[in-house]
Design a protein around this motif. Structure first.
Motif, PDB file in Angstrom:
ATOM      1  N   GLN A 100     -24.768  18.561  -7.499  1.00  0.00           N
ATOM      2  CA  GLN A 100     -24.476  18.374  -8.982  1.00  0.00           C
ATOM      3  C   GLN A 100     -25.463  19.093  -9.773  1.00  0.00           C
ATOM      4  O   GLN A 100     -26.584  18.824  -9.595  1.00  0.00           O
ATOM      5  CB  GLN A 100     -24.709  16.925  -9.337  1.00  0.00           C
ATOM      6  CG  GLN A 100     -22.951  16.252  -9.035  1.00  0.00           C
ATOM      7  CD  GLN A 100     -22.862  14.940  -9.316  1.00  0.00           C
ATOM      8  OE1 GLN A 100     -23.593  14.396 -10.614  1.00  0.00           O
ATOM      9  NE2 GLN A 100     -22.096  13.953  -8.720  1.00  0.00           N
ATOM     10  N   GLY A 101     -24.813  20.093 -10.529  1.00  0.00           N
ATOM     11  CA  GLY A 101     -25.680  20.884 -11.541  1.00  0.00           C
ATOM     12  C   GLY A 101     -26.155  21.930 -10.943  1.00  0.00           C
ATOM     13  O   GLY A 101     -26.672  22.798 -11.482  1.00  0.00           O
ATOM     14  N   ILE A 145     -18.211  18.118  -4.477  1.00  0.00           N
ATOM     15  CA  ILE A 145     -19.525  17.517  -5.333  1.00  0.00           C
ATOM     16  C   ILE A 145     -19.577  16.173  -5.595  1.00  0.00           C
ATOM     17  O   ILE A 145     -20.679  15.354  -5.407  1.00  0.00           O
ATOM     18  CB  ILE A 145     -18.744  17.781  -6.951  1.00  0.00           C
ATOM     19  CG1 ILE A 145     -19.005  19.603  -7.211  1.00  0.00           C
ATOM     20  CG2 ILE A 145     -19.881  17.332  -8.002  1.00  0.00           C
ATOM     21  CD1 ILE A 145     -20.155  20.231  -7.176  1.00  0.00           C
ATOM     22  N   ASN A 146     -18.528  15.301  -5.433  1.00  0.00           N
ATOM     23  CA  ASN A 146     -18.618  13.956  -5.257  1.00  0.00           C
ATOM     24  C   ASN A 146     -19.391  13.417  -3.995  1.00  0.00           C
ATOM     25  O   ASN A 146     -20.063  12.422  -4.154  1.00  0.00           O
ATOM     26  CB  ASN A 146     -17.109  13.115  -5.436  1.00  0.00           C
ATOM     27  CG  ASN A 146     -16.519  13.242  -6.742  1.00  0.00           C
ATOM     28  OD1 ASN A 146     -17.480  13.247  -7.617  1.00  0.00           O
ATOM     29  ND2 ASN A 146     -15.277  13.360  -6.756  1.00  0.00           N
ATOM     30  N   ALA A 147     -19.030  13.901  -2.820  1.00  0.00           N
ATOM     31  CA  ALA A 147     -19.740  13.747  -1.628  1.00  0.00           C
ATOM     32  C   ALA A 147     -21.159  14.223  -1.609  1.00  0.00           C
ATOM     33  O   ALA A 147     -21.783  13.730  -0.510  1.00  0.00           O
ATOM     34  CB  ALA A 147     -18.855  14.267  -0.505  1.00  0.00           C
ATOM     35  N   ASN A 148     -21.533  15.198  -2.299  1.00  0.00           N
ATOM     36  CA  ASN A 148     -22.826  15.743  -2.484  1.00  0.00           C
ATOM     37  C   ASN A 148     -23.621  15.685  -3.642  1.00  0.00           C
ATOM     38  O   ASN A 148     -23.886  16.870  -4.247  1.00  0.00           O
ATOM     39  CB  ASN A 148     -22.891  17.037  -1.840  1.00  0.00           C
ATOM     40  CG  ASN A 148     -22.350  17.205  -0.422  1.00  0.00           C
ATOM     41  OD1 ASN A 148     -23.024  16.899   0.597  1.00  0.00           O
ATOM     42  ND2 ASN A 148     -21.126  17.522  -0.154  1.00  0.00           N
ATOM     43  N   GLN A 179     -16.125  19.695   3.219  1.00  0.00           N
ATOM     44  CA  GLN A 179     -17.267  19.772   4.252  1.00  0.00           C
ATOM     45  C   GLN A 179     -17.910  21.295   4.777  1.00  0.00           C
ATOM     46  O   GLN A 179     -19.034  21.314   4.691  1.00  0.00           O
ATOM     47  CB  GLN A 179     -17.004  19.103   5.595  1.00  0.00           C
ATOM     48  CG  GLN A 179     -17.023  17.588   5.760  1.00  0.00           C
ATOM     49  CD  GLN A 179     -16.508  16.950   6.804  1.00  0.00           C
ATOM     50  OE1 GLN A 179     -16.185  17.488   7.607  1.00  0.00           O
ATOM     51  NE2 GLN A 179     -16.265  15.611   6.649  1.00  0.00           N
ATOM     52  N   ALA A 180     -16.740  22.073   4.738  1.00  0.00           N
ATOM     53  CA  ALA A 180     -17.180  23.495   5.002  1.00  0.00           C
ATOM     54  C   ALA A 180     -17.886  24.172   3.792  1.00  0.00           C
ATOM     55  O   ALA A 180     -19.014  24.785   4.150  1.00  0.00           O
ATOM     56  CB  ALA A 180     -15.901  24.224   5.301  1.00  0.00           C
ATOM     57  N   ILE A 181     -17.858  23.738   2.725  1.00  0.00           N
ATOM     58  CA  ILE A 181     -18.470  24.273   1.332  1.00  0.00           C
ATOM     59  C   ILE A 181     -19.995  23.722   1.598  1.00  0.00           C
ATOM     60  O   ILE A 181     -20.734  24.563   1.517  1.00  0.00           O
ATOM     61  CB  ILE A 181     -17.938  23.638  -0.119  1.00  0.00           C
ATOM     62  CG1 ILE A 181     -16.554  24.395  -0.162  1.00  0.00           C
ATOM     63  CG2 ILE A 181     -18.796  24.265  -1.044  1.00  0.00           C
ATOM     64  CD1 ILE A 181     -15.822  23.481  -1.446  1.00  0.00           C
ATOM     65  N   GLU A 182     -20.260  22.412   1.803  1.00  0.00           N
ATOM     66  CA  GLU A 182     -21.341  22.262   2.255  1.00  0.00           C
ATOM     67  C   GLU A 182     -22.218  22.903   3.290  1.00  0.00           C
ATOM     68  O   GLU A 182     -23.212  23.266   3.106  1.00  0.00           O
ATOM     69  CB  GLU A 182     -21.659  20.535   2.222  1.00  0.00           C
ATOM     70  CG  GLU A 182     -23.016  20.066   2.477  1.00  0.00           C
ATOM     71  CD  GLU A 182     -24.231  20.427   1.568  1.00  0.00           C
ATOM     72  OE1 GLU A 182     -23.741  20.583   0.293  1.00  0.00           O
ATOM     73  OE2 GLU A 182     -25.289  20.368   1.782  1.00  0.00           O
TER      74      GLU A 182
END
Ligand code: ADQ
Length: 474
Positions: free
Chosen positions: A292-293, A285-288, A415-418
């Motif tokens: 958020q939201g 979340i912080n990196a992308n 990163q894998a989540i993104e």
């Protein structure tokens, strides 16, 4: 056809008062028992207090006899909470730091196995095939042999078997290996577990590998193999299709308000990597900021073994961690993590998997991990989600269409989540199709038949014993 005798610590006696479907393992073993007729024996889950447990509780259901025994408080404490869950479980999951070894517990473990054997032996017929399950019952074959039982006995280990250096931290490792060598067939989840077992025997000079699946050790020749457990793939996919109609699943879908769902489902256990996963989600979340939201992470985690101190502490830790992330990142109209601390009915679970765009399955170590397979089976073929899977789950040996991650690498998992959320539809379909085709063939029935076929068809003349016997642990 020989009868089948299944022995496991807990026994899923059918409960006609509940409509909930049983898990895949129970269904597969019940089907094998229905076909051959036989006995399913184990602990009732109840304690007789300080008194000696009374008679076996016998329950007949068609061709199956369920035979359950109570244990005394001391037995439960030493065998179950003590040696099984505070020595074998952590060691087999590579957690030497959590192993709490005590001679009293170790003695209790062998004593209870002897007790199980003494209750089972009078029920056996000469040509019964016996299939023993999991780490609670490793010494059962030795104990039965000592009572003169000559039947064919197989064993399946549901959890990992660690390499020699980890296993040998357990003072009683040689006895554990010796007890495994008393079976005619020893089954593991993966080729790695099998290699670790053979490696441990050879390393200590306790045995030798005669071929890929034949070992010789402690004066016996026996077979060992890997049999990756599956799920009821087709049935689970059907639940998931139907679950779209389920009121709870619909409510959950509506409450997302168009956000992408990421799901984690685990028993609350330190082996499942839940805290590292929450860290990875926070990093993601912080990196992308654009996410958020727009995403929601649902972690469904029923309590397990809450009378063991490590588990109690973990329960607190995960709840606090989820609260902290929600406090730090949440907004008035967005809760980043939804944390549910109880179990969910299987059809609902199937529906939740189906509406989740990402299945996050990141154990630090796992024998197989059926959640990963259930997540794949539950997907909509037209618009499947992406499985993110720990390379340290047994399932990673088979589910190569997943995004494989190292759960200790929090940034890598983030990163894998993104990557999963951004994955184009065609790639999602290709990855899913490959995994689903595999799971449809290699389902839990296949696993059960495969193991039983190998156990039943061991070459004539097997087992080869040199007649060497050893003294029981008192
Ligand atoms: P477990 O460690 O219990 O099993 P796993 O394989 O993931 O782990 O199986 C869990 C089962 O419980 C799944 O069927 C899952 O759906 C169910 N479950 C988990 N959380 C749930 C929830 N909140 N509500 C309802 N159901 C839930 C051990 C080994 C594994 C191995 C299995 C089978 O540790 O590695 O895969 O045995 O061999």
């Amino acid at each position: 056809m020989s009868r089948l005798v299944v022995v496991s610590n807990r026994v899923p006696v059918p409960d006609t008062s509940k409509k909930a479907p049983a898990g895949g393992l129970a269904v597969a073993l019940k089907a094998a028992l229905d076909e051959r007729g036989g006995i399913w024996m184990g602990w009732s889950g109840q304690s007789s207090g300080e008194d000696e447990p009374g008679e076996l509780k016998i329950n007949e259901d068609g061709k199956i006899t369920y035979a359950l025994t109570d244990l005394t408080d001391r037995d439960v404490d030493e065998y179950y909470h003590g040696f099984a869950n505070r020595v074998l479980w952590p060691i087999c999951h590579y957690r030497l730091d959590l192993a709490d070894y005590g001679r009293k517990e170790m003695t209790g473990y062998f004593r209870v196995n002897r007790f199980f054997a003494s209750r089972l032996q009078p029920l056996l017929k000469p040509d019964d095939i016996i299939w023993v399950h999991d780490y609670h019952l490793i010494p059962l074959a030795s104990e039965l042999r000592r009572m003169g039982v000559k039947n064919r006995i197989g064993f399946f280990l549901h959890i990992p078997l660690p390499p020699a250096d980890v296993l040998f931290a357990m003072p009683v490792h040689e006895e554990i290996l010796r007890n495994l060598a008393e079976y005619d067939l020893v089954g593991f989840q993966t080729d790695h577990d099998l290699a670790n077992f053979a490696g441990a025997l050879v390393r200590e000079g306790l045995g030798e590998k005669l071929d890929d699946n034949t070992l010789s050790s402690f004066g016996r020749q026996f077979r060992a193999g890997h049999y990756p457990i599956g799920i009821e793939t087709a049935a689970f996919a059907a639940y998931a299709r139907r679950a779209v109609q389920n009121a709870l699943v619909r409510k959950a879908a509506e409450s997302l308000e168009g956000r992408e769902l990421i799901i984690g489902v685990d028993r609350l256990d330190y082996s499942k990597g839940i805290t590292q996963r929450l860290d990875a989600y926070e990093q993601f979340i912080n990196a992308n900021p654009h996410r958020q939201g727009n995403v929601s992470y649902l972690q469904v985690t029923p309590k397990s073994r809450s009378d063991v101190p490590e588990y109690e502490a973990m329960q607190r830790m995960v709840a606090e961690q989820a609260g902290r992330v929600n406090g730090a990142l949440g907004t008035v109209d967005w809760v980043p993590i939804r944390y549910i601390n109880r179990s969910v009915a299987r059809p609902v679970l199937a529906g939740l998997y189906r509406i989740a765009r990402v299945g996050l399955v990141t154990p630090l170590r796992d024998g197989m991990n059926l959640v990963a397979k259930e997540y794949v089976a539950a997907q909509n073929p037209e618009d499947p989600g992406v499985l993110i899977l720990s390379r340290f789950a047994g399932a990673a040996r088979e589910l190569t269409g997943a995004l494989l991650v190292n759960p200790y690498d929090v940034e890598g998992t983030a990163q894998a989540i993104e990557q999963a959320l951004a994955m184009p539809l065609e790639e999602r379909r290709n990855r899913w199709r490959q995994m689903m085709d595999y799971l449809l063939v290699n389902d839990v029935m296949h696993w059960c038949e495969d193991f039983l076929d190998d156990l039943i068809n061991l070459s004539p003349g097997h087992p080869h014993s040199t007649g060497v016997t050893h003294e029981p642990i008192q």
